[in-house]
Structure formats: structure tokens, C-alpha cells
Design an enzyme around this catalytic site. Structure first.
Site, PDB file in Angstrom:
ATOM      1  CG  ASP A  50      -2.428  -3.163  13.358  1.00 11.67           C
ATOM      2  OD1 ASP A  50      -3.535  -3.091  13.839  1.00 11.67           O
ATOM      3  OD2 ASP A  50      -1.528  -3.887  13.827  1.00 11.67           O
ATOM      4  CG  LEU A  51      -5.675   2.539   7.949  1.00 16.24           C
ATOM      5  CD1 LEU A  51      -5.735   1.775   6.565  1.00 16.24           C
ATOM      6  CD2 LEU A  51      -6.826   3.393   8.211  1.00 16.24           C
ATOM      7  CG  ASP A  52      -2.241   4.175   6.075  1.00 14.99           C
ATOM      8  OD1 ASP A  52      -2.321   3.179   5.105  1.00 14.99           O
ATOM      9  OD2 ASP A  52      -2.987   5.169   6.194  1.00 14.99           O
ATOM     10  CD  GLU A  53       0.497   2.543  12.554  1.00 17.70           C
ATOM     11  OE1 GLU A  53       1.462   2.264  12.845  1.00 17.70           O
ATOM     12  OE2 GLU A  53      -0.102   3.548  12.900  1.00 17.70           O
TER      13      GLU A  53
ATOM     14  CG  ASN B  89      -1.832   1.063   1.049  1.00 15.25           C
ATOM     15  OD1 ASN B  89      -2.331   1.539  -0.018  1.00 15.25           O
ATOM     16  ND2 ASN B  89      -2.525   1.657   2.369  1.00 15.25           N
TER      17      ASN B  89
END
Length: 285
Positions: A227-230, A191
Site C-alpha cells: 500500500d503506497l506510503d501507508e 521509505n
């Protein structure tokens, strides 16, 4: 005549003799090493290695020869033919800068991947896909229920299976993948998000940065996790800005950085240069 090239990448608990043992097996198989990189993580006592080599042996024979050593050393490993291109599924929503950049890089031979399909929850870029002769799958999600979102992900899984996809890329795909799909794609989905730190979430992030007087903006390409954007970071880009730049200019700078960071991350993954190290990555450039 040049012999076929292969890439071997591995990680395992660190101990003496790993390099000697690995190169010994390759020598027995008639391998000629072209490049070799290694890294020892003292914090976790783990060893990482990438070797590119030539050999006249078949890929299956090389894998069979290496398997006993990998078992002995407890290795996570992969051995692939260098000529084989990674098959990538692109997911996109309504922002097409990363999609357009990736398609151009592939068309001009600057990105060593194949793109057999594009999936979107909007129809905006079906003509762009058609201009590159790539099938475009429109799976809408507007106002979708949880059940409909699950059904949409099942369709994405079908596209992956039909096209033998190796890597999924969220090229500004503005939907959150389910935890189940994130688990299934662990280490196989990349991403891109704005900011070199996990901040300014939500709508108009560059406008938020402008309001806060930020002096550096950036973009981060990372593996997808629940974990979003992690997820583990592969590549980052940053640019220095100042008070004279309006939000619209920051948006333009940011999109350029998103394209560059994402393309590099995909290239390094496709060239088998990235190894997972817990929440981090080891990238042999």
C-alpha cells in the site's frame, strides 16, 4: 575489560511474569542489563520489550539459552551483538538530498550502519557513490515493460544477496516496488515520503500544499508495504509555514525534514529499537 554488548528485542501475548522470566535467563547466562524498556499494548493484549545487556557468553549460546523461553511465551524475538552494523542497500532516483545526507552521516560516524552498495534507475549519482568508495549499480527503467521491471527487481535481489543486505532504504527512489518484493522485505525496507499525512501525491507536492494554503508540512519515514506510503510509521518531522513562503522555500524545508526523519528511522532500526505492532510500530528511543 568491558564485556560484549547484546540487544534482545521481543514481542508476545501479554501475561504476568514475562519480565521476570526474561531477566532470569539473562542472569543465568551471566548477563548484566544496561538498559531495559517495555510496553504493554492494552488494545491488542501484546507485550513489547528491548533489553541491552553485557555478557561474556557467545551470541549463539545466548540464543540457544533463550529459545526455549521464547517458544514457551510465543515470542517474536531477535538477539544480536550490539557491535554488528546493519548492512544497508540504498535505492535512489534523481533527487539526491537524502542519499547525500546518509552518506555524510555514515562517513562521520553519526549513523551506525554499513552501505555496501547503491542502486539507481538513473546515473546521476555514480560520482557521489564513487567519492565514498561505494559500488554503484545502474539498473535503468525508463519506458520499461512489466517484464523488464520484474527483471530489474531480480537484479536488486542479486545485489542484496551478494552483499548480505539487512535493510533496504528507499532514499527518494521514485519507483513502486512490486507486491512480491514488498512482502519479501516486510519489516526490512524503509521509505521516506513528503507530508506527515498520506496526501498530496504525485508531482510537485509542495506546490500542491502551497496552493491549498497548508500551515504545516512534514515528512514521514515508514516501513514499505504494497500500500503506497501507508506502511507502519517509524518517525515524522513537521514544520510550521505561512503565506509568505513560496513553493521553492517549502521544497527546501521539506527536503531538510525528509533527511532528518529518514536518518532517525534508519538509526532506530539499526539499533534494534523498532518493533512492529500490526499497522503501527513501537519505538524504544
Amino acid at each position: 575489560m568491558t564485556a560484549p554488548r547484546f540487544v534482545l528485542k521481543l514481542s508476545c501475548p501479554d501475561r504476568a511474569g514475562i519480565v521476570h522470566a526474561v531477566t532470569g535467563v539473562l542472569l543465568q547466562q551471566g548477563g548484566n542489563i544496561i538498559t531495559s524498556h517495555q510496553h504493554g499494548d492494552a488494545d491488542h493484549q501484546r507485550f513489547f520489550m528491548r533489553i541491552e545487556f553485557e555478557a561474556t557468553a557467545e551470541e549463539a549460546a545466548l540464543q540457544a539459552a533463550f529459545a526455549p523461553l521464547a517458544s514457551e511465551f510465543g515470542m517474536d524475538w531477535e538477539l544480536v551483538a550490539r557491535a554488528r552494523k546493519t548492512r544497508v542497500l540504498l535505492l535512489v532516483s534523481k533527487l539526491g538530498h537524502c542519499l547525500n545526507d546518509l552518506l555524510f552521516r555514515v562517513q562521520t560516524g553519526h549513523l551506525p550502519i554499513e552501505i555496501p552498495a547503491i542502486v539507481s534507475n538513473h546515473r546521476d549519482f555514480y560520482q557521489l557513490a564513487a567519492s565514498h568508495n561505494i559500488p554503484f549499480h545502474h539498473f535503468p527503467l525508463l519506458g520499461a515493460t512489466d517484464a523488464q521491471k520484474a527483471a530489474q527487481e531480480d537484479k536488486i535481489r542479486d545485489v542484496m544477496a551478494e552483499n548480505q543486505i539487512d535493510l533496504v532504504v528507499l532514499a527518494r527512489y521514485m519507483q513502486i516496488l512490486s507486491p512480491a518484493l514488498c512482502r519479501d522485505l516486510s519489516g526490512r525496507a524503509i521509505n521516506i515520503h513528503h507530508s506527515f499525512l498520506p496526501s498530496f501525491k504525485g508531482a510537485k507536492p509542495y506546490h500542491q500544499a502551497y496552493e491549498r494554503g497548508v500551515k504545516l508540512i512534514g515528512a514521514t519515514a515508514h516501513y514499505v508495504t504494497s500500500d503506497l506510503d501507508e506502511g507502519p510509521i517509524i518517525e515524522q518531522e513537521v514544520a510550521r509555514i505561512d503565506h509568505s513562503m513560496p513553493p521553492e522555500q517549502l521544497v527546501g524545508i521539506g527536503r531538510d525534514m525528509e533527511c532528518v526523519a529518514l536518518a532517525r528511522a534508519i538509526q532506530w532500526h539499526a539499533e534494534h529499537r523498532v518493533l512492529l505492532n500490526g499497522n503501527r510500530t513501537v519505538v524504544f528511543r
